[in-house]
Design an enzyme around this catalytic site. Structure first.
Site, PDB file in Angstrom:
ATOM      1  N   LYS A 140      49.257 -15.375  -3.363  1.00 34.27           N
ATOM      2  CA  LYS A 140      47.880 -14.883  -3.477  1.00 34.27           C
ATOM      3  C   LYS A 140      47.905 -13.572  -4.266  1.00 34.27           C
ATOM      4  CE  LYS A 140      43.917 -14.756  -0.330  1.00 34.27           C
ATOM      5  NZ  LYS A 140      43.539 -14.530   1.061  1.00 34.27           N
TER       6      LYS A 140
HETATM    7  O1  G3P Z   1      41.065 -14.096   3.213  1.00 35.50           O
HETATM    8  C1  G3P Z   1      40.056 -13.620   2.411  1.00 35.50           C
HETATM    9  C2  G3P Z   1      38.658 -13.659   2.999  1.00 35.50           C
HETATM   10  O2  G3P Z   1      38.393 -14.904   3.567  1.00 35.50           O
HETATM   11  C3  G3P Z   1      38.284 -12.477   3.840  1.00 35.50           C
HETATM   12  O3  G3P Z   1      37.164 -12.707   4.634  1.00 35.50           O
HETATM   13  O4  G3P Z   1      35.755 -12.078   6.552  1.00 35.50           O
HETATM   14  O5  G3P Z   1      37.351 -10.383   5.581  1.00 35.50           O
HETATM   15  O6  G3P Z   1      35.300 -11.050   4.338  1.00 35.50           O
HETATM   16  P1  G3P Z   1      36.338 -11.478   5.305  1.00 35.50           P
END
Ligand code: G3P
Length: 218
Positions: A87
């Protein structure tokens, strides 16, 4: 549409895997820190443990911000397990690293994508997945779902093979909307996945079936 779980929590990954609907896992440095995983060897061991639970792709994020560091880290991660996807953040160095990994046959997930232009660059560089963060856009009053629609349609026009991995999912409606738009993958917290199970008429209906069964069978 594939279902990934967006967590580094082994119990939650196992729970989703046990439901039989899990296609992969995404993690990020914040999710690893949340589980208290720190130090290079613990981080690598944790990724290996995740790969042992699921059969699909597992995104492991690089910490470096320069292209040579990203490549060094990504090669270590990719060598860890065949399910690992490197990633990489959406930056100029990230795009260069994605191009390098793509030429080497190493799978990548371009993360922190918030615009169609960024998604276009990720696809041009040969990313395996692109991760638009729809919840974080919604958080700032920008329609995240509209971005998913835009990327899906641009990729279809040009036949890009990069898969749209809708990330930053907050609730079950995000998942359903992504399915309607033809996103290839959604990566969700466990509670958004299990919320898909719920409908009050299912509960009422089941209660009635069981009551009728008990009445008829004593
Ligand atoms: O893994 C990346 C993403 O899904 C992060 O989500 O909930 O931290 O905005 P969030």
């Amino acid at each position: 549409m594939k279902f990934f779980i967006d967590t580094a929590n082994l119990a939650q990954i196992q729970e989703a895997q046990d439901m039989g609907i899990l296609d992969g896992v995404t993690t990020n440095p914040s999710l690893m820190a949340k589980e208290g995983i720190s130090g290079d060897s613990a981080v690598l061991a944790h990724y290996r443990a995740i790969c042992e639970i699921v059969e699909g792709d597992v995104s492991a994020e690089v910490i470096s911000t320069d292209v040579s560091g990203m490549i060094r880290e990504g090669e270590v991660l990719a060598a860890l397990h065949p399910q690992i996807v490197v990633k990489v953040p959406m930056t100029k160095d990230g795009i260069k690293a994605i191009r390098y990994f793509s030429q080497k046959g190493i799978k990548t997930n371009c993360t922190l994508v918030f615009s169609a232009g960024q998604a276009l660059l990720a696809a041009k560089a040969g990313a395996t997945y692109v991760s638009p963060f729809l919840g974080r856009l919604d958080d700032i009053s920008v329609d995240g779902i509209q971005l998913i629609e835009q990327i899906v349609s641009i990729y279809a026009i040009f036949g890009f093979s990069t898969m749209v991995l809708a990330a930053s999912i907050r609730h079950p409606l995000h998942i359903v909307k992504c399915a309607e738009l033809g996103a290839d993958v959604v990566t969700c917290p466990l509670n958004a996945i299990t919320a898909l199970l719920n409908h009050p008429l299912t509960d009422v209906g089941l209660e009635k079936f069981l009551a009728d069964y008990r009445k008829a069978n004593g």
